[in-house]
Design an enzyme around this catalytic site. Structure first.
Site, PDB file in Angstrom:
ATOM      1  CE  LYS A 222      20.836   8.092   2.121  1.00  0.00           C
ATOM      2  NZ  LYS A 222      20.542   9.206   3.026  1.00  0.00           N
ATOM      3  CG  ASP A 250      17.914   8.346   5.351  1.00  0.00           C
ATOM      4  OD1 ASP A 250      16.911   9.058   5.470  1.00  0.00           O
ATOM      5  OD2 ASP A 250      19.071   8.803   5.318  1.00  0.00           O
ATOM      6  CD  GLU A 276      19.056   8.764   8.815  1.00  0.00           C
ATOM      7  OE1 GLU A 276      19.742   9.709   8.391  1.00  0.00           O
ATOM      8  OE2 GLU A 276      19.523   7.620   9.018  1.00  0.00           O
ATOM      9  CD  GLU A 305      20.343  13.766   6.987  1.00  0.00           C
ATOM     10  OE1 GLU A 305      20.713  14.230   5.907  1.00  0.00           O
ATOM     11  OE2 GLU A 305      20.325  12.554   7.229  1.00  0.00           O
ATOM     12  CG  ASP A 328      24.975  17.741  10.176  1.00  0.00           C
ATOM     13  OD1 ASP A 328      24.952  16.881   9.290  1.00  0.00           O
ATOM     14  OD2 ASP A 328      25.594  18.814  10.067  1.00  0.00           O
ATOM     15  CG  HIS A 355      23.862  13.339   8.820  1.00  0.00           C
ATOM     16  ND1 HIS A 355      24.299  14.560   8.346  1.00  0.00           N
ATOM     17  CD2 HIS A 355      23.612  12.579   7.727  1.00  0.00           C
ATOM     18  CE1 HIS A 355      24.291  14.550   7.018  1.00  0.00           C
ATOM     19  NE2 HIS A 355      23.886  13.360   6.621  1.00  0.00           N
TER      20      HIS A 355
END
Length: 443
Positions: A222, A250, A276, A305, A328, A355
């Site tokens: 992240k 992401d 992402e 997502e 998703d 996701h």
């Protein structure tokens, strides 16, 4: 024989206090309490089977989704399951085209999350009545029946029903061998559990070390809140996993378009496979700009997502705005709408990397991606499914991971059913877990 009049539809607000441990934390969602609107559908069929459906939320707002589920209930109650699945496209359109409720959508936001929860429960019940796991129900389905579940409205400029039929016909070649391969080896996964933004460096190192020992070869980090912090954390992960293993980053929609490009130029040294959600999930042209700018660096763009519906995915594909497409299971309108996106991705030759995580997302989406490989894509190149090691113990049929791969579920249904005790304890606000927490906070 599939059937039974739907006599009851219950919905529960189920929340887990994951924010206490920083689990799920990212640049935009700093304190998520993983939650779900949990739907249970009962019929008068003698087999006594129930359908269970969820949609994923982050705590506050789950009660709003619960209200939306209740608002949709008149479309479901007293219907026969057999009639629904025989005209699933018509039923899907009925749910998404309610003349009043669509005003607070249409096919997006809270009302679409509620639609997903209801439809997920119906698919679970259908698969249970057929005695098959959902992926197998889809794999065994005649192409025409499969297509009859999909609403092609708004996407025929990108994919016609005739084109979708040809894709499924071609996908039948080698299908048996691919199914056997999945049963033996499973579908490749990647882990996000090591590098939530709220984790300390020490926690990050420990979790990464454990993941390496377990055989993980693909890791997601992240990023997006602080550049120096991102550089330090990416360096820790890259140094630990070495140059050969795969790393993704992401940003969870944190950046403006120029900022995304500039930031990724600074993280390019760590050789991420993709960035992402670099910007707003609604910004198709912004994603296309970022995609074009990062292509010379060998960095792809991944998103999906928080894509509202098949129309957003259609435009992302048409605009060459992504290199990895992330479906998703609870954001789109259940299996029905996800099928249309899987077929569009095949036509545009974009790999699908779903996701997952949250509450039950791994349990659900494994069915979709295993079906995709067996019957649509026929390829594992540049493909993997997200795995997050949280909350699986609350499900009656939890995911099975072996050698960093999802093993195909064997139990009938959509793997959506939660343990009764877990639902009871985590219901908000009356569940035992929340009553204790609130009492602690008051003291």
């Amino acid at each position: 024989m599939v059937g039974g009049r739907i006599t009851r539809m219950s919905v529960y607000d189920v929340r887990f206090p994951t924010s206490l441990g920083g689990h799920g934390s990212d640049a935009m969602h700093t304190d998520p309490d993983y939650s779900a609107a949990y739907v249970v559908i009962e019929t008068d069929a003698k087999n006594g089977l129930k359908g269970y459906g969820i949609t994923f939320t982050l705590g506050k707002g789950t009660e709003v989704v619960v209200c939306a589920v209740k608002a949709l209930s008149h479309h479901v109650l007293n219907k026969d399951l057999g009639d629904i699945v025989r005209d699933f496209r018509g039923f899907y359109r009925q749910l998404t085209s309610d003349g009043q409720l669509r005003w607070i959508g249409p096919e997006k936001g809270v009302v679409h999350l509620a639609t997903a929860a209801v439809l997920n429960a119906l698919w679970d019940l259908w698969a249970k009545q057929e005695g098959k796991p959902l992926w197998k129900l889809l794999v065994d389905m005649d192409p025409k029946q499969l297509l009859s579940c999909i609403d092609f409205r708004y996407i025929t400029d990108a994919l016609t029903e005739e084109e979708a039929y040809e894709i499924l016909k071609k996908g039948s070649i080698g299908r048996k061998e691919r199914e056997e391969q999945m049963l033996e080896c499973g579908y490749p996964a990647y882990t996000t559990s090591c590098a939530w933004l709220g984790y300390s460096d020490q926690q990050l190192k420990q979790l990464c070390s454990e993941a390496l020992e377990e055989g993980w070869t693909r890791f997601k980090v992240k990023v997006g809140a602080d550049l120096e912090d991102d550089i330090r954390r990416c360096r820790i992960i890259r140094d630990m996993i070495g140059p050969e293993k795969i790393m993704m980053v992401d940003a969870n929609q944190r950046w403006d378009v120029p900022e995304a490009v500039e930031w990724m130029l600074k993280l390019a040294e760590f050789k991420p496979l993709w960035i992402e959600e670099p910007t707003s999930p609604d910004d198709i042209l912004g994603h296309a700009t970022i995609s074009k700018a990062l292509a010379p660096l060998g960095i792809g763009v991944a998103t999906g997502e928080q894509c509202h519906n098949r129309v957003i995915f259609k435009q992302l594909l048409q605009a060459d705005a992504l290199q990895f497409l992330q479906i998703d299971s609870c954001r789109l309108g259940s299996v029905n709408e996800n099928l249309s996106v899987l077929l569009m991705a095949k036509k545009f030759q974009i790999p699908v990397c779903p996701h997952a995580g949250g509450v039950g997302l791994c349990e659900l989406v494994q069915h979709l991606i295993i079906f995709d490989y067996i019957s649509i894509s026929g390829s594992l190149e540049n493909r993997m499914c997200e795995y997050v090691d949280h909350l699986h113990e609350h499900f009656k049929y939890p995911v099975v991971i072996k050698k960093a791969s999802y093993m195909p579920p064997k139990d009938a249904g959509y793997s959506t059913e939660m343990k009764e005790e877990s639902v009871k304890k985590h219901q908000f606000p009356e569940g035992e877990v929340w009553q204790k927490l609130m009492a602690t906070q008051q003291n």
